[in-house]
Design a protein around this motif. Structure first.
Motif, PDB file in Angstrom:
ATOM      1  N   ASN A  25      43.802  48.819  45.610  1.00 33.89           N
ATOM      2  CA  ASN A  25      43.790  48.325  44.228  1.00 33.89           C
ATOM      3  C   ASN A  25      45.179  48.380  43.602  1.00 33.89           C
ATOM      4  O   ASN A  25      45.555  47.495  42.825  1.00 33.89           O
ATOM      5  N   VAL A  81      38.530  41.389  41.288  1.00 32.68           N
ATOM      6  CA  VAL A  81      38.523  41.975  42.631  1.00 32.68           C
ATOM      7  C   VAL A  81      38.813  43.477  42.563  1.00 32.68           C
ATOM      8  O   VAL A  81      38.167  44.285  43.251  1.00 32.68           O
ATOM      9  N   GLN A  84      35.748  45.401  41.571  1.00 26.43           N
ATOM     10  CA  GLN A  84      34.577  45.370  42.442  1.00 26.43           C
ATOM     11  C   GLN A  84      34.528  46.598  43.343  1.00 26.43           C
ATOM     12  O   GLN A  84      35.571  47.144  43.740  1.00 26.43           O
ATOM     13  N   GLU A 126      44.110  34.063  45.439  1.00 21.76           N
ATOM     14  CA  GLU A 126      42.729  34.542  45.410  1.00 21.76           C
ATOM     15  C   GLU A 126      42.215  34.935  46.786  1.00 21.76           C
ATOM     16  O   GLU A 126      41.548  35.972  46.932  1.00 21.76           O
ATOM     17  N   LEU A 130      41.240  39.010  48.148  1.00 18.22           N
ATOM     18  CA  LEU A 130      39.961  39.424  48.717  1.00 18.22           C
ATOM     19  C   LEU A 130      40.145  39.996  50.121  1.00 18.22           C
ATOM     20  O   LEU A 130      39.557  41.028  50.468  1.00 18.22           O
ATOM     21  N   LYS A 133      41.764  43.517  49.848  1.00 17.49           N
ATOM     22  CA  LYS A 133      40.833  44.520  49.309  1.00 17.49           C
ATOM     23  C   LYS A 133      39.814  44.929  50.378  1.00 17.49           C
ATOM     24  O   LYS A 133      39.384  46.087  50.443  1.00 17.49           O
ATOM     25  N   PHE A 373      33.009  37.014  42.112  1.00 22.76           N
ATOM     26  CA  PHE A 373      33.762  37.602  43.220  1.00 22.76           C
ATOM     27  C   PHE A 373      35.258  37.698  42.925  1.00 22.76           C
ATOM     28  O   PHE A 373      36.003  38.284  43.703  1.00 22.76           O
ATOM     29  N   GLY A 374      35.710  37.069  41.827  1.00 19.93           N
ATOM     30  CA  GLY A 374      37.132  37.032  41.536  1.00 19.93           C
ATOM     31  C   GLY A 374      37.862  35.946  42.289  1.00 19.93           C
ATOM     32  O   GLY A 374      39.083  35.898  42.312  1.00 19.93           O
ATOM     33  N   GLY A 391      33.131  36.270  49.397  1.00 10.53           N
ATOM     34  CA  GLY A 391      33.768  37.360  48.688  1.00 10.53           C
ATOM     35  C   GLY A 391      34.084  38.519  49.617  1.00 10.53           C
ATOM     36  O   GLY A 391      34.265  38.339  50.830  1.00 10.53           O
ATOM     37  N   LEU A 392      34.138  39.719  49.064  1.00 12.17           N
ATOM     38  CA  LEU A 392      34.574  40.891  49.832  1.00 12.17           C
ATOM     39  C   LEU A 392      33.689  41.172  51.039  1.00 12.17           C
ATOM     40  O   LEU A 392      34.190  41.375  52.151  1.00 12.17           O
TER      41      LEU A 392
END
Length: 410
Positions: A25, A81, A84, A126, A130, A133, A373-374, A391-392
């Motif tokens: 993060n 993100v 999350q 973007e 993801l 992360k 999901f960002g 997403g993640l």
């Protein structure tokens, strides 16, 4: 060259996968700061890319263009993100065998991901956010028209990573525009996943030729079916949004199917509203007389992902004919029904085979940012390993872990 990039990415990813959530993060927070710091540099690079690509079709030029507002939205996605939950290490449920051996499936990173994309440089923000992360490394190959903008973004990622104490090799860009490097990526042994984002030609080439794992994304021949019991004002609003709000994206509607019982009432009003937005209609023989200014549609029109202000229109006898049309021409991306009949709506949801299916909503909602999901690495239109906006969790896989105290198998 690619072998060296992959080797460096794999070494960096092994360390990165062991990092704490807060560390990952922190890298994303650094990225937000650096993009804000370098906003003028990124936008200048984007203007140079646009000037050099003056021959691009309007739809692709719109995808290539970045603005301060667009960058701000991408950074908002990074914040989503960051907020999350970390998927890594989460379990699918622990169980204990009769012999006392404890087993559990936990989420782990996929590893090193290759991403081939065309003219949308925001993907380099973007998608990478993801992937990082979720504990992965990334090798990017953008279209030549976006190369300068992507390079400015990748420089921010690499600085963010080194400031966090990790290797810049976690995010790399293939700068050489030679197409041989696309072909080399398709066969880069040891690459854990390759994701193509772009037009049909790129995606079909990757799916047909790659010898590394691939997720098929994004060709969107999406449909709006207006049922006989639809709210007609709602139908017009949904079609306008699905077609006009951004016609150059894969979740834009390309065909409207209208129940024959309401065609005479709906189509003239729909055509008037679409014409005011500059939309050219391609109508089948039953719809043509009801749609002023339309041209006669061909089978090729119904199969086409226009990515422009063009829209095919067909009158159908019932929901079954609409579903059959979608099955024949659709790309398993996003489909919607407009209806006040609950049973028909539920039938549509159950029968239509697509990554996203809606009742009384625009197809434009199929988007990682909209889903919370960002952003997304891509929108998968296949069924394995992921489907829909990725997403993640879609960027992880499972590892089975067993904990014993001397058990042996008899």
């Amino acid at each position: 060259m690619l072998e060296a990039m992959l080797k460096n990415a794999q070494a960096a990813q092994k360390e990165w996968a062991l990092s704490h959530t807060q560390v990952r993060n922190d890298a994303l927070e650094q990225m937000i700061h650096l993009v804000r710091r370098d906003q003028d540099k990124i936008l200048s690079a984007n203007r140079r890319d646009l000037d050099a690509a003056s021959e691009l079709p309007k739809a692709l030029a719109n995808r290539l263009a970045l603005s301060p507002e667009g960058l701000s939205k991408l950074l908002q996605g990074l914040k989503v993100v960051i907020d999350q939950p970390d998927p890594l290490g989460t379990g699918m449920g622990q169980r204990t065998l009769p012999n006392g051996l404890s087993i559990e499936a936990i989420r782990v990173p996929l590893g090193t991901i290759g991403l081939i994309f065309e003219s949308r440089p925001g993907v380099a923000i973007e998608a990478v956010a993801l992937a990082l992360k979720a504990g992965n490394a990334m090798i990017l190959r953008s279209g030549h028209e976006a190369k300068g903008t992507v390079a400015a973004i990748v420089a921010c990622w690499q600085e963010a990573l080194t400031k966090t104490g990790f290797r810049a090799d976690l995010v790399q860009q293939i700068l050489d525009p030679d197409r041989k490097y696309v072909d080399a990526l398709l066969h880069l042994r040891g690459l854990d996943l390759l994701i193509p984002r772009g037009g049909p030609a790129l995606i079909q080439k990757v799916v047909a030729e790659a010898t590394v794992p691939v997720i098929e994304t994004g060709v969107g021949n999406c449909h709006v079916y207006v049922d006989r019991q639809a709210d007609l004002d709602m139908a017009v609003n949904i079609v306008i949004n699905a077609k006009v709000s951004n016609p150059a994206v894969c979740n834009a509607a390309e065909t409207v199917l209208v129940h024959q019982d309401i065609a005479e009432q709906l189509l003239p009003e729909l055509a008037k509203a679409l014409s005011a937005q500059g939309v050219q209609l391609h109508a089948d023989s039953r719809a043509l007389s009801l749609v002023p200014g339309a041209v006669l549609a061909t089978n090729e029109d119904f199969a086409k992902e226009y990515l422009s202000l063009d829209l095919a229109v067909r009158v159908v006898a019932n929901i079954d004919e609409a579903i059959a049309h979608i099955e024949q021409y659709g790309t398993k991306h996003s489909e919607t029904i407009v209806t006040n009949d609950y049973s028909q709506g539920e039938r549509f949801l159950k029968m239509v085979d697509a990554a996203a299916v809606y009742i009384n909503a625009s197809t434009r909602f199929t988007d990682g940012y909209q889903f919370g999901f960002g952003g997304e690495v891509g929108i998968s239109t296949q069924k394995l390993h992921a489907r829909g906006p990725m997403g993640l969790e879609a960027l992880t896989t499972w590892k089975w872990v067993g904990r014993g105290h001397g058990q042996i198998r008899s």
